[in-house]
Design a protein around this motif. Structure first.
Motif, PDB file in Angstrom:
ATOM      1  N   UNK A  50       5.262   3.521   2.935  1.00 21.55           N
ATOM      2  CA  UNK A  50       4.487   2.303   2.294  1.00 21.55           C
ATOM      3  C   UNK A  50       4.386   1.092   3.424  1.00 21.55           C
ATOM      4  N   UNK A  51       3.223   0.459   3.248  1.00 19.30           N
ATOM      5  CA  UNK A  51       2.855  -0.570   4.184  1.00 19.30           C
ATOM      6  C   UNK A  51       2.902  -1.896   3.281  1.00 19.30           C
ATOM      7  N   UNK A  52       3.573  -2.747   3.650  1.00 19.83           N
ATOM      8  CA  UNK A  52       3.913  -4.000   2.958  1.00 19.83           C
ATOM      9  C   UNK A  52       3.724  -5.351   3.554  1.00 19.83           C
ATOM     10  N   UNK A  78       0.865  -1.073   0.019  1.00 22.59           N
ATOM     11  CA  UNK A  78      -0.027   0.079   0.010  1.00 22.59           C
ATOM     12  C   UNK A  78       0.850   1.172  -0.100  1.00 22.59           C
ATOM     13  N   UNK A  96      -3.098   0.169  -3.797  1.00 21.53           N
ATOM     14  CA  UNK A  96      -2.745  -1.086  -3.085  1.00 21.53           C
ATOM     15  C   UNK A  96      -2.016  -2.107  -4.426  1.00 21.53           C
TER      16      UNK A  96
END
Ligand code: NI
Ligand code: NI
Ligand code: NI
Lengths: 109, 109, 109
Positions: free
Chosen positions: A96-98, A7, A43
């Protein structure tokens, strides 16, 4: 096989998608909004071999890392009674979120 | 319980969704774009019992398999200096990318 | 780390997102349509520690549980030959489908 769910901020998405595709990764872009990150976000679903997960994460870090940016666009300051004075402000952008998820089965038909 | 994440071409999505629902599978359709497949695509989330995964994959294969199609719509040919001549061309359509992910916990409330 | 994928009705989504954020959960909202639930729905991605999964599911249950609602808006009744008579009807609203998936690796950059 792993599925990387990333994201990222909308403004970082095009150059990330570009870079990943140049490196032969295949991406699906989902429309997404709010929550994890303040502004609009995107996403991405990226299917990769286990050995490539760290490389993908490195690319995301390089292009999307949370960083400070100076902007001079007028920012609404309610304190001044509605008069907007343009002045340089340092804002946090990117980030970012991974999530990496294991894939039981992968098929391309 | 497994989660099937299927990325299919937009034009194949309606008949796939129809067919899966007729077979009592439950689907969530996410808006998605580009990347995995050249034109617009749709991402489907399908929650199924482990024993049904292969049946779902078979349905996706049957309806979305990458195949050649002859089209007679004019295609822009830069070689002819901007004059578009309509003629039959064979194009690759369809195709799907399928990820199957294990589900720890499934709840319907 | 777990990834909770929750598909809820559009009308339940804002108060759910609000409540989850007040409880410090981070959410990504994906645009989604049809299938699992009759009307428009929203897919949320919520990354949480294993110990928090049940709490998240409880919040979703509390705010999105399938329930009956009385509505008095006119409902099209083909039996009356096109004349729409407004009268109270009990409709099923809400409902959620929740998948919990294990996360191999989680990164915030
Ligand atoms: Ni694997
Ligand atoms: Ni299972
Ligand atoms: Ni974990």
């Amino acid at each position: 096989m792993k599925l990387v769910i990333a994201i990222v901020q909308d403004e970082d998405a095009p150059k990330l998608v570009d870079n990943l595709m140049k490196n032969n990764y295949r991406i699906t872009k989902l429309a997404s909004t709010g929550g994890f990150l303040k502004s609009g976000n995107t996403t991405l679903l990226i299917g990769v071999e286990k050995e490539k997960v760290d490389d993908v994460i490195e690319i995301i870090k390089k292009l999307c890392k949370s960083r400070k940016q100076v902007t001079t666009s007028p920012s609404p300051t309610p304190m001044t009674g509605g008069v907007y004075i343009p002045y340089p402000v340092e804002v946090q952008v990117g980030g970012a979120t991974i999530f990496v998820v294991d894939v039981d089965k992968f098929e391309k038909v």
